[in-house]
Design an enzyme around this catalytic site. Structure first.
Site, PDB file in Angstrom:
ATOM      1  N   ARG A  14      46.221  40.553  43.818  1.00 42.10           N
ATOM      2  CA  ARG A  14      46.891  41.224  42.705  1.00 42.10           C
ATOM      3  C   ARG A  14      47.591  42.467  43.231  1.00 42.10           C
ATOM      4  O   ARG A  14      46.975  43.266  43.942  1.00 42.10           O
ATOM      5  CB  ARG A  14      45.839  41.630  41.658  1.00 42.10           C
ATOM      6  CG  ARG A  14      46.358  41.882  40.258  1.00 42.10           C
ATOM      7  CD  ARG A  14      46.587  40.611  39.474  1.00 42.10           C
ATOM      8  NE  ARG A  14      45.414  39.786  39.306  1.00 42.10           N
ATOM      9  CZ  ARG A  14      44.576  39.852  38.281  1.00 42.10           C
ATOM     10  NH1 ARG A  14      44.763  40.742  37.333  1.00 42.10           N
ATOM     11  NH2 ARG A  14      43.571  39.001  38.196  1.00 42.10           N
ATOM     12  N   SER A  98      47.859  37.617  35.430  1.00 44.94           N
ATOM     13  CA  SER A  98      47.008  37.528  34.251  1.00 44.94           C
ATOM     14  C   SER A  98      47.461  38.494  33.168  1.00 44.94           C
ATOM     15  O   SER A  98      48.573  38.412  32.669  1.00 44.94           O
ATOM     16  CB  SER A  98      45.552  37.767  34.652  1.00 44.94           C
ATOM     17  OG  SER A  98      44.682  37.564  33.576  1.00 44.94           O
ATOM     18  N   HIS A  99      46.602  39.469  32.821  1.00 46.48           N
ATOM     19  CA  HIS A  99      46.879  40.391  31.724  1.00 46.48           C
ATOM     20  C   HIS A  99      47.568  41.663  32.184  1.00 46.48           C
ATOM     21  O   HIS A  99      47.889  42.526  31.364  1.00 46.48           O
ATOM     22  CB  HIS A  99      45.565  40.776  31.037  1.00 46.48           C
ATOM     23  CG  HIS A  99      44.627  41.506  31.959  1.00 46.48           C
ATOM     24  ND1 HIS A  99      43.877  40.845  32.901  1.00 46.48           N
ATOM     25  CD2 HIS A  99      44.343  42.825  32.091  1.00 46.48           C
ATOM     26  CE1 HIS A  99      43.159  41.729  33.574  1.00 46.48           C
ATOM     27  NE2 HIS A  99      43.431  42.937  33.108  1.00 46.48           N
ATOM     28  N   LYS A 108      45.815  33.275  42.258  1.00 46.07           N
ATOM     29  CA  LYS A 108      44.450  32.788  42.089  1.00 46.07           C
ATOM     30  C   LYS A 108      44.357  31.498  42.885  1.00 46.07           C
ATOM     31  O   LYS A 108      45.163  30.586  42.682  1.00 46.07           O
ATOM     32  CB  LYS A 108      44.134  32.552  40.615  1.00 46.07           C
ATOM     33  CG  LYS A 108      44.115  33.842  39.787  1.00 46.07           C
ATOM     34  CD  LYS A 108      43.749  33.581  38.336  1.00 46.07           C
ATOM     35  CE  LYS A 108      43.681  34.882  37.544  1.00 46.07           C
ATOM     36  NZ  LYS A 108      43.314  34.660  36.120  1.00 46.07           N
ATOM     37  N   ASP A 238      45.729  35.752  26.896  1.00 45.87           N
ATOM     38  CA  ASP A 238      46.304  36.672  27.862  1.00 45.87           C
ATOM     39  C   ASP A 238      47.487  36.002  28.557  1.00 45.87           C
ATOM     40  O   ASP A 238      47.878  34.886  28.211  1.00 45.87           O
ATOM     41  CB  ASP A 238      45.252  37.176  28.853  1.00 45.87           C
ATOM     42  CG  ASP A 238      44.677  36.085  29.736  1.00 45.87           C
ATOM     43  OD1 ASP A 238      44.899  34.891  29.441  1.00 45.87           O
ATOM     44  OD2 ASP A 238      43.998  36.419  30.732  1.00 45.87           O
ATOM     45  N   ASP A 240      48.207  34.550  31.439  1.00 41.44           N
ATOM     46  CA  ASP A 240      48.107  33.229  32.072  1.00 41.44           C
ATOM     47  C   ASP A 240      47.268  32.270  31.246  1.00 41.44           C
ATOM     48  O   ASP A 240      46.971  31.153  31.687  1.00 41.44           O
ATOM     49  CB  ASP A 240      47.562  33.336  33.493  1.00 41.44           C
ATOM     50  CG  ASP A 240      46.168  33.937  33.565  1.00 41.44           C
ATOM     51  OD1 ASP A 240      45.777  34.670  32.635  1.00 41.44           O
ATOM     52  OD2 ASP A 240      45.452  33.682  34.554  1.00 41.44           O
ATOM     53  N   ASP A 242      44.236  31.909  30.398  1.00 43.77           N
ATOM     54  CA  ASP A 242      42.898  31.407  30.723  1.00 43.77           C
ATOM     55  C   ASP A 242      41.834  32.112  29.890  1.00 43.77           C
ATOM     56  O   ASP A 242      40.686  31.672  29.846  1.00 43.77           O
ATOM     57  CB  ASP A 242      42.585  31.516  32.218  1.00 43.77           C
ATOM     58  CG  ASP A 242      42.612  32.943  32.752  1.00 43.77           C
ATOM     59  OD1 ASP A 242      43.077  33.852  32.031  1.00 43.77           O
ATOM     60  OD2 ASP A 242      42.182  33.142  33.903  1.00 43.77           O
ATOM     61  N   ARG A 243      42.225  33.190  29.215  1.00 42.92           N
ATOM     62  CA  ARG A 243      41.298  33.887  28.318  1.00 42.92           C
ATOM     63  C   ARG A 243      41.764  33.741  26.879  1.00 42.92           C
ATOM     64  O   ARG A 243      42.958  33.729  26.606  1.00 42.92           O
ATOM     65  CB  ARG A 243      41.213  35.376  28.663  1.00 42.92           C
ATOM     66  CG  ARG A 243      40.432  35.662  29.910  1.00 42.92           C
ATOM     67  CD  ARG A 243      40.136  37.127  30.029  1.00 42.92           C
ATOM     68  NE  ARG A 243      41.351  37.914  30.195  1.00 42.92           N
ATOM     69  CZ  ARG A 243      41.354  39.253  30.245  1.00 42.92           C
ATOM     70  NH1 ARG A 243      40.232  39.918  30.120  1.00 42.92           N
ATOM     71  NH2 ARG A 243      42.472  39.907  30.415  1.00 42.92           N
ATOM     72  N   HIS A 325      36.303  34.927  29.148  1.00 45.58           N
ATOM     73  CA  HIS A 325      36.425  33.791  30.063  1.00 45.58           C
ATOM     74  C   HIS A 325      35.286  32.829  29.756  1.00 45.58           C
ATOM     75  O   HIS A 325      34.126  33.254  29.654  1.00 45.58           O
ATOM     76  CB  HIS A 325      36.315  34.243  31.517  1.00 45.58           C
ATOM     77  CG  HIS A 325      37.564  34.846  32.076  1.00 45.58           C
ATOM     78  ND1 HIS A 325      38.675  34.101  32.382  1.00 45.58           N
ATOM     79  CD2 HIS A 325      37.865  36.128  32.397  1.00 45.58           C
ATOM     80  CE1 HIS A 325      39.618  34.892  32.865  1.00 45.58           C
ATOM     81  NE2 HIS A 325      39.153  36.131  32.888  1.00 45.58           N
TER      82      HIS A 325
END
Length: 449
Positions: A14, A98-99, A108, A238, A240, A242-243, A325
């Site tokens: 990141r 992500s966020h 990732k 979020d 991407d 995934d959450r 998650h």
């Protein structure tokens, strides 16, 4: 040139583009990824950020230079990448931050079958090898083919949670201009769901609000829309996707711990006596409810690579985190916010009561939520908190500092991605929780002055 030492975190990559993460760096990481994993083929996907396609293409050049063939999935959510890795049996890389805000990007990584790559399982070696390769010349070797995986991903989720027989539900979804705008329509198509979309336009500049549902200000539009439209619930994803964060019919947030307990109960009904993973920041109610439903709760540290490894070790059917998650054995032990949302929709649609009533049975304690403090000297702040709470509770350093007293606990830990200390506190009554939270924050604040 990118700063490898800075951008490689405990379980992902990141950094700010291009100062910390640029195309030559991504190219070197692509070559290093293939060398370290020994992959003959790799699947790559990316989110909607402006920097994502060129970074993904650079990674692909590096991977191909080491002889690997590349399946380029194009736009996707992180859980779509995990689906690709699992269903195709290939190591995978997702380009996303992500966020995080628009100026960030990252990677990732996983091995074949969505097995995570973290600091202890290859990420450090990839970083070190990439550092040696930055600036090298990368000649094409392996092939690259494009492959649309969205339909297969949607079909897989719909097979895991069958929503065709639920009562009709009104659902508002806030994609935050992130990848939920790409995946949710494909998964919900044809189901008894009246969908109201908010910010489904893919835009990595996040013109409406940051795609981080953990921050309350980013939920305001969703909460208002749920109430105004008389919806049964709201879902926020979020960047991407995934959450997933859940809002009830009153416009109130549903704790991820309550969602974890609800999904755990559903999975235990299908798999009696199974193991359920929860991280050390989820509510005390989660292990209580797991035991009441005949399951075996296992506590672990925060972070997807740690949780996935523990799930694989124990054969757990499900795992949940305080950060929304959610991990599933039937999804290659990987996390999927949309799959968790489908469990909530199924539980709600299989009975007649409102969501607030349904999740009330899974909410037993008062929690602070995650409170972040910018702290330059994190070690000193943790030391001061240890000193102030000495003799007042049991200390646990599985992940940061956890202090547990009679009817209360808190955890204070350093962020893996930002210069922050993250505080979570919980107690049987709200007054006690507030007092503990404010005392810890005051100690941390003195160090920051």
């Amino acid at each position: 040139m990118g700063d490898l030492a800075k951008i490689f975190k405990a379980y992902d990559v990141r950094g700010v583009v291009p100062d910390e993460l640029d195309e030559p760096t991504a190219e070197a990481v692509g070559a290093a990824f293939v060398e370290v994993t020994g992959a003959g083929s790799v699947v790559v996907a990316h989110d909607m950020r402006e920097s994502s396609p060129p970074l993904a293409e650079a990674f692909i050049r590096g991977a191909r230079s080491r002889g690997a063939d590349v399946v380029h999935a194009g736009l996707g959510s992180t859980d779509l990448l995990y689906y690709a890795s699992g269903s195709l049996g290939l190591p995978g890389v997702m380009f996303t931050a992500s966020h995080n805000p628009a100026r960030y990007n990252g990677m990732k990584m996983c091995r074949s079958g969505a097995v995570p790559i973290g600091g202890d399982t290859g990420l450090t070696e990839i970083r070190d090898r990439a550092a040696e390769l930055v600036g090298a010349t990368f000649a094409p070797g392996g092939s690259v083919i494009g492959k649309d995986l969205l339909t297969g991903y949607a079909d897989h989720l719909r097979a895991l949670v069958d929503l065709r027989g639920i009562r009709p539900l009104k659902v508002v979804v806030d994609a935050g201009n992130g990848m939920g705008g790409h995946t949710v329509p494909a998964v919900f198509d044809g189901l008894p769901i009246e969908l109201t979309p908010l910010y489904f336009e893919l835009d990595g500049n996040f013109p409406n609000h940051e795609a981080n549902p953990l921050e309350p200000q980013n939920l305001v539009d969703l909460q208002r829309a749920v109430v105004e439209r008389g919806a049964d619930l709201g879902l926020a994803f979020d960047g991407d996707a995934d959450r997933c964060w859940v809002i009830d019919e009153r416009g109130e947030s549903v704790s991820p711990s309550a969602v974890t307990a609800l999904v755990a109960a559903r999975e235990l009904a299908k798999h009696p006596g199974a193991t359920i993973i929860h991280n050390l920041i989820t509510s005390l109610g989660v292990p209580e409810i797991v035991r009441e439903h005949g399951g075996v709760p296992v506590r672990t540290r925060v972070g997807h690579s740690f949780i996935k490894a523990e799930m694989a070790r124990t054969g757990a059917v499900f795992g949940g985190e305080h950060s929304a998650h959610y991990y599933f054995r039937d999804f290659w032990y990987a996390d999927s916010g949309l799959l968790a949302a489908m469990h909530v929709l199924a539980a709600l649609g299989e009975q007649d009561g409102p969501l607030s009533q349904l999740v009330g049975a899974y909410s037993r304690y008062h929690a602070s939520g995650e409170v972040n403090s910018a702290v330059s000297d994190q070690a000193e702040a943790l030391k001061r908190v240890r000193e102030e709470f000495a003799g007042r509770g049991e200390f646990d350093e599985l992940d940061g500092l956890t202090v547990a007293g009679s009817g209360w606990w808190f955890n204070l830990r350093a962020s893996n991605t930002e210069p922050l200390l993250r505080l979570n506190a919980e107690a049987a009554d709200e007054t006690k929780m507030t007092a503990i939270r404010d005392e810890v924050l005051a100690i941390v604040g003195k160090v920051s002055e």
